[in-house]
Each structure stands twice: as structure tokens, then as C-alpha cells.
Design a protein around this motif. Structure first.
Motif, PDB file in Angstrom:
ATOM      1  N   SER A  30       0.739  -1.275   0.181  1.00 37.44           N
ATOM      2  CA  SER A  30       0.012   0.059   0.119  1.00 37.44           C
ATOM      3  C   SER A  30       0.793   1.409   0.037  1.00 37.44           C
ATOM      4  O   SER A  30       1.827   1.238   0.652  1.00 37.44           O
ATOM      5  N   ILE A  31       0.367   2.274  -0.589  1.00 40.57           N
ATOM      6  CA  ILE A  31       1.262   3.690  -0.686  1.00 40.57           C
ATOM      7  C   ILE A  31       1.054   4.153   0.765  1.00 40.57           C
ATOM      8  O   ILE A  31       2.047   5.133   1.078  1.00 40.57           O
ATOM      9  N   ALA A  32       0.101   3.897   1.454  1.00 42.12           N
ATOM     10  CA  ALA A  32      -0.192   4.518   2.678  1.00 42.12           C
ATOM     11  C   ALA A  32       1.062   4.127   3.675  1.00 42.12           C
ATOM     12  O   ALA A  32       1.527   4.768   4.420  1.00 42.12           O
ATOM     13  N   LEU A  33       1.772   3.176   3.418  1.00 40.24           N
ATOM     14  CA  LEU A  33       2.679   2.388   4.277  1.00 40.24           C
ATOM     15  C   LEU A  33       3.891   3.330   4.038  1.00 40.24           C
ATOM     16  O   LEU A  33       4.776   3.767   4.906  1.00 40.24           O
ATOM     17  N   THR A  34       4.259   3.632   2.649  1.00 42.35           N
ATOM     18  CA  THR A  34       5.405   4.333   2.141  1.00 42.35           C
ATOM     19  C   THR A  34       5.250   5.975   2.725  1.00 42.35           C
ATOM     20  O   THR A  34       5.908   6.511   3.398  1.00 42.35           O
ATOM     21  N   ILE A  35       4.059   6.393   2.571  1.00 42.00           N
ATOM     22  CA  ILE A  35       3.992   7.822   3.273  1.00 42.00           C
ATOM     23  C   ILE A  35       3.853   7.665   4.697  1.00 42.00           C
ATOM     24  O   ILE A  35       4.426   8.826   5.223  1.00 42.00           O
ATOM     25  N   GLY A  36       3.333   6.964   5.348  1.00 43.61           N
ATOM     26  CA  GLY A  36       3.426   6.773   6.779  1.00 43.61           C
ATOM     27  C   GLY A  36       4.729   6.693   7.255  1.00 43.61           C
ATOM     28  O   GLY A  36       5.243   7.465   8.376  1.00 43.61           O
ATOM     29  N   ALA A  37       5.671   5.880   6.836  1.00 43.03           N
ATOM     30  CA  ALA A  37       7.116   5.704   6.981  1.00 43.03           C
ATOM     31  C   ALA A  37       7.821   7.172   6.725  1.00 43.03           C
ATOM     32  O   ALA A  37       8.634   7.477   7.495  1.00 43.03           O
TER      33      ALA A  37
END
Length: 94
Positions: A30-37
Motif C-alpha cells: 500500500s502507498i499508505a505504508l510508504t507515506i506513513g514511514a
């Protein structure tokens, strides 16, 4: 059902790697994992700078802005990353 409709129904979708669609779903991220990290990492840098930095906070009513915004960004990054992880685990189970 016509022969054409039957052929479309049984057609497998090929991925660029050459595997079928079911195998490729195991490698989704998920792109949310990259953004969150990313937000969490920037927040961690701000938080550490707020702890050890020697800055005059007179303009901000003596509130350590770097510390508090860094903490907020770290918490937001963790929430996004955990939510992304849970979301991808749930979609695999279904």
C-alpha cells in the motif's frame, strides 16, 4: 452462454512479470505504508532536534514547536503504517 463469453470468463490476466493475477496480489504494498514511514521519519528527526537542539523559542511563546510537531508526525506515521498493514492483511484474507 456463447463460446466468446465463456472464453472471456476463463481468461487469466497476465501481469508484467508473467505470473497470473493471484500470484501478483501477494506482492502488493500500500502507498499508505510508504507515506506513513516517510512522515514518521521526518517527524522523528524533528522530535530529536526538539529534544537536543539549542533554539530560542521566544517567538513561539516558549513552546518547543519542533518537539510537539515531531511527536505529532511520528504518531500520525505510526497510525498510517499500522492501518496500511492491517488493510493489506485483511484484503489477503478475503
Amino acid at each position: 452462454m456463447s463460446q466468446h463469453e465463456n472464453a472471456i470468463e476463463h481468461e487469466q490476466v497476465q501481469t508484467p512479470e508473467g505470473g497470473d493475477n493471484e500470484q501478483a496480489q501477494g506482492h502488493r504494498m500500500s502507498i499508505a505504508l510508504t507515506i506513513g514511514a516517510t512522515i514518521g521519519a521526518i517527524g522523528l528527526v524533528l522530535f530529536i532536534y526538539g529534544l537536543v537542539g539549542n533554539v530560542n523559542y521566544a517567538q513561539s511563546a516558549n513552546i518547543n514547536i519542533n518537539l510537539w510537531w515531531g511527536l505529532l508526525m511520528v504518531v500520525f506515521g505510526i497510525i498510517m503504517s499500522v492501518g496500511s498493514f492491517i488493510s493489506t492483511r485483511r484484503s489477503r484474507a478475503v
